[in-house]
Motif scaffolding. Structure first.
Motif, PDB file in Angstrom:
ATOM      1  N   ALA A 244      35.546  30.833  37.545  1.00 13.18           N
ATOM      2  CA  ALA A 244      35.909  31.798  38.269  1.00 13.18           C
ATOM      3  C   ALA A 244      36.040  31.675  39.734  1.00 13.18           C
ATOM      4  CB  ALA A 244      34.629  32.894  38.183  1.00 13.18           C
ATOM      5  N   THR A 245      35.266  30.558  40.149  1.00 14.56           N
ATOM      6  CA  THR A 245      35.613  30.187  41.531  1.00 14.56           C
ATOM      7  C   THR A 245      36.902  29.764  41.973  1.00 14.56           C
ATOM      8  OG1 THR A 245      34.809  28.027  40.941  1.00 14.56           O
ATOM      9  CG2 THR A 245      33.151  29.579  42.154  1.00 14.56           C
ATOM     10  N   GLY A 246      37.654  28.970  40.933  1.00 18.03           N
ATOM     11  CA  GLY A 246      38.845  28.604  40.999  1.00 18.03           C
ATOM     12  C   GLY A 246      39.825  29.556  41.211  1.00 18.03           C
ATOM     13  N   LYS A 247      39.703  30.628  39.988  1.00 15.47           N
ATOM     14  CA  LYS A 247      40.790  31.824  40.181  1.00 15.47           C
ATOM     15  C   LYS A 247      40.525  32.588  41.454  1.00 15.47           C
ATOM     16  CE  LYS A 247      40.394  32.568  35.218  1.00 15.47           C
ATOM     17  NZ  LYS A 247      41.687  32.895  34.887  1.00 15.47           N
ATOM     18  N   LEU A 248      39.224  32.823  41.853  1.00 12.43           N
ATOM     19  CA  LEU A 248      39.358  33.807  42.996  1.00 12.43           C
ATOM     20  C   LEU A 248      39.654  33.184  44.331  1.00 12.43           C
ATOM     21  CD1 LEU A 248      38.254  36.639  44.105  1.00 12.43           C
ATOM     22  CD2 LEU A 248      35.959  35.614  44.438  1.00 12.43           C
TER      23      LEU A 248
ATOM     24  N   THR B 293      40.041  47.044  45.061  1.00 10.76           N
ATOM     25  CA  THR B 293      38.508  46.787  44.638  1.00 10.76           C
ATOM     26  C   THR B 293      38.262  45.668  43.836  1.00 10.76           C
ATOM     27  OG1 THR B 293      39.064  47.863  42.446  1.00 10.76           O
ATOM     28  CG2 THR B 293      38.626  49.589  44.210  1.00 10.76           C
ATOM     29  N   HIS B 294      37.148  45.101  43.757  1.00  7.01           N
ATOM     30  CA  HIS B 294      36.669  44.095  43.111  1.00  7.01           C
ATOM     31  C   HIS B 294      37.338  44.053  41.571  1.00  7.01           C
ATOM     32  CE1 HIS B 294      33.419  42.619  45.769  1.00  7.01           C
ATOM     33  NE2 HIS B 294      34.341  42.398  46.532  1.00  7.01           N
ATOM     34  N   GLU B 295      37.182  45.606  40.910  1.00  6.20           N
ATOM     35  CA  GLU B 295      37.735  45.512  39.570  1.00  6.20           C
ATOM     36  C   GLU B 295      38.923  45.312  39.507  1.00  6.20           C
ATOM     37  OE1 GLU B 295      36.799  49.236  37.725  1.00  6.20           O
ATOM     38  OE2 GLU B 295      37.387  48.731  35.871  1.00  6.20           O
ATOM     39  N   GLU B 296      39.911  45.765  40.597  1.00  6.39           N
ATOM     40  CA  GLU B 296      41.434  45.520  40.447  1.00  6.39           C
ATOM     41  C   GLU B 296      41.619  44.019  40.602  1.00  6.39           C
ATOM     42  OE1 GLU B 296      43.176  49.907  42.318  1.00  6.39           O
ATOM     43  OE2 GLU B 296      42.230  48.026  43.726  1.00  6.39           O
TER      44      GLU B 296
ATOM     45  N   VAL C 187      33.603  38.943  40.003  1.00  9.36           N
ATOM     46  CA  VAL C 187      34.212  38.926  41.098  1.00  9.36           C
ATOM     47  C   VAL C 187      33.359  39.164  42.246  1.00  9.36           C
ATOM     48  CG1 VAL C 187      36.002  40.375  42.574  1.00  9.36           C
ATOM     49  CG2 VAL C 187      36.532  39.684  40.502  1.00  9.36           C
ATOM     50  N   THR C 188      32.533  40.141  42.092  1.00  8.58           N
ATOM     51  CA  THR C 188      31.445  40.369  43.065  1.00  8.58           C
ATOM     52  C   THR C 188      30.142  39.118  43.505  1.00  8.58           C
ATOM     53  OG1 THR C 188      31.645  42.898  42.443  1.00  8.58           O
ATOM     54  CG2 THR C 188      29.643  42.078  43.779  1.00  8.58           C
ATOM     55  N   ARG C 189      30.006  38.664  42.435  1.00  8.96           N
ATOM     56  CA  ARG C 189      28.979  37.540  42.430  1.00  8.96           C
ATOM     57  C   ARG C 189      29.621  36.588  42.927  1.00  8.96           C
ATOM     58  NH1 ARG C 189      27.843  37.309  37.014  1.00  8.96           N
ATOM     59  NH2 ARG C 189      29.199  35.463  36.615  1.00  8.96           N
TER      60      ARG C 189
ATOM     61  N   SER D  49      37.528  46.169  55.075  1.00 10.33           N
ATOM     62  CA  SER D  49      38.551  45.686  54.402  1.00 10.33           C
ATOM     63  C   SER D  49      39.182  44.622  54.678  1.00 10.33           C
ATOM     64  CB  SER D  49      39.704  46.653  54.132  1.00 10.33           C
ATOM     65  OG  SER D  49      40.079  47.235  55.414  1.00 10.33           O
ATOM     66  N   ALA D  50      38.541  44.155  55.841  1.00 13.82           N
ATOM     67  CA  ALA D  50      38.989  42.677  56.541  1.00 13.82           C
ATOM     68  C   ALA D  50      38.399  41.374  56.011  1.00 13.82           C
ATOM     69  CB  ALA D  50      39.220  42.840  57.954  1.00 13.82           C
ATOM     70  N   VAL D  51      39.073  40.419  55.291  1.00  8.06           N
ATOM     71  CA  VAL D  51      38.460  39.307  55.004  1.00  8.06           C
ATOM     72  C   VAL D  51      39.171  38.263  55.809  1.00  8.06           C
ATOM     73  CG1 VAL D  51      38.401  37.876  53.123  1.00  8.06           C
ATOM     74  CG2 VAL D  51      38.424  40.176  52.613  1.00  8.06           C
ATOM     75  N   PHE D  52      38.119  37.419  56.201  1.00  2.47           N
ATOM     76  CA  PHE D  52      38.449  36.171  57.125  1.00  2.47           C
ATOM     77  C   PHE D  52      38.178  34.869  56.216  1.00  2.47           C
ATOM     78  CE2 PHE D  52      37.488  39.484  59.907  1.00  2.47           C
ATOM     79  CZ  PHE D  52      38.274  39.369  60.936  1.00  2.47           C
ATOM     80  N   ILE D  53      38.995  34.043  56.549  1.00  2.78           N
ATOM     81  CA  ILE D  53      38.957  32.522  55.732  1.00  2.78           C
ATOM     82  C   ILE D  53      39.007  31.646  56.888  1.00  2.78           C
ATOM     83  CG2 ILE D  53      39.877  30.844  54.350  1.00  2.78           C
ATOM     84  CD1 ILE D  53      41.306  33.099  52.676  1.00  2.78           C
TER      85      ILE D  53
END
Lengths: 162, 238
Positions: B160-164, B189-192, B204-206, B222-226
């Motif tokens: 799961a970590t690899g996919k996300l 959404t996390h479901e999508e 996904v949430t976890r 809705s902003a995600v920072f890496i």
């Protein structure tokens, strides 16, 4: 005439079929082939590198070309071998992007290089060639969809919550 | 026309105030006029099905406003989202060009204005306008790359970590550099997201929570920072 990084062999005169243009009339194909500059690459010689601005497309006439994607640390992530008839650098050219992979000759190879401006002019003048690219890309996308469906059918339940 | 105006849209491609960077918005005036003469514009509510998997290809649907999702269903009834499509993109391009049934279903995820062009008209349009063919080739080329990435993610990446991580890094290619790291807008959404990479919503949430805890990502609305793409790549099983 624009140059690739290989040793100039001559103007392209052979009739190697470029797979993306399968189905084109012999006249149109000949027009495209006439734009090329044939170059020789020694084993390990780079055709283009990841991140380099797209200068044109490379069409493998003979031999093998290793195409690989590496991460920021230079680790090789994916790789494949391009063989006779394959056209490299098309996506970068179509989408006006830098090359997304590195292409290196795997053993001696002969490659025909066509500059970006020549390809653009050729496609503008030959709607049938442009449409042929659309058909070939559509065919490739169909194969990718089939693979996705297969993976979904076979593996999705196993992969979920892995 | 009244409804179009109430949505802040025009019924005309040439004068459209919402012209995007999409493939079918950036055409010359002459080519746009040719496209106009053969398109039918409709407004769809959220959740409307534009076409269903295995339907015969009637034509292409170009999103003018709003977003739609393209998905396919496995034999077990699980849904895989191929991608979310925005303004200027065409749906059904592969089916229309190849003459094969639609490989996926298209459903609006919000109210949309959509232009429809019949298959025969569209193929003639492509043959007569190399500029439009080139745009179609660009879109197919990008769709192909996304599909290959999904094949790789579904088939070769098992955790799961690899996919996300892989998914976030792919999104980050269109992000903007900021002092806090690469910033991207994630409206899914996390479901999508789960349906795109073969994970449940809960996973996904976890996993996203785990990434936040490890400071691999930070989320503001809705902003995600890496902050460090290299650190995330370590998890991506690339």
């Amino acid at each position: 005439m624009g140059e690739g990084k290989g040793t100039f062999v001559g103007d392209n005169t052979d009739l190697t079929i470029c797979e993306i243009f399968e189905g084109l009339s012999p006249e149109t194909l000949k027009d495209f082939q006439a734009l090329g500059r044939k170059e020789k690459y020694a084993d390990g010689k780079m055709l283009f590198g990841t991140g380099e601005p797209c200068s044109g497309v490379y069409w493998v006439s003979s031999g093998r070309v290793d195409v690989s994607v590496s991460d920021d640390f230079g680790r090789r992530l994916q790789g494949r071998v391009a063989r006779r008839g394959e056209l490299l650098g098309l996506k970068a050219m179509l989408c006006d992007e830098a090359y997304a992979a590195t292409a290196q000759s795997d053993g001696p190879s002969e490659v025909t290089f066509v500059t970006r401006s020549k390809v653009s002019a050729f496609l503008s003048a030959h709607p049938d060639a442009t449409f042929s690219i659309v058909e070939q890309l559509s065919h490739r996308l169909g194969i990718a969809f089939d693979q996705l469906r297969l993976l979904s059918d076979l593996n999705l339940s196993l992969l979920t919550d892995a | 026309m009244g409804l179009l105006n109430s949505l802040g849209l025009t019924g005309n491609c040439e004068n459209c105030s919402r012209k995007s960077d999409g493939f079918f918005c950036n055409l010359s005036r002459e080519t746009l006029r040719a496209l106009e003469s053969m398109r039918f514009t409709n407004i769809y509510p959220q959740g409307a099905v534009l076409f269903a998997e295995q339907d015969a290809p009637q034509g292409v649907f170009v999103i003018c406003k709003g977003r739609a999702k393209l998905s396919m269903t496995s034999s077990e009834g699980k849904s895989v989202i191929l991608r979310i499509v925005g303004p200027g993109e065409a749906l059904g391009l592969h089916a229309v060009v190849s003459g094969q049934p639609y490989q996926a279903s298209a459903e609006t995820v919000e109210p949309c204005q959509v232009a429809f062009i019949r298959r025969d008209d569209f193929l003639r349009f492509l043959r007569q306008h190399p500029e439009a063919s080139l745009n179609a080739a660009q879109q197919l080329s990008e769709n192909y790359q996304v599909a290959c990435e999904q094949v790789r993610s579904l088939g070769l990446v098992h955790s799961a970590t690899g996919k996300l991580a892989g998914f976030l890094l792919t999104c980050a290619t269109k992000g903007q550099p900021t002092r806090q790291g690469t910033r991207m807008l994630l409206t899914l959404t996390h479901e999508e997201i789960g349906q795109m990479i073969g994970l449940s919503r809960e996973t996904v949430t976890r996993t996203m929570g785990d990434f936040r805890h490890r400071q691999l990502v930070s989320v503001r609305g809705s902003a995600v920072f890496i902050p460090d793409k290299g650190a995330l790549e370590h998890y991506a099983e690339l």
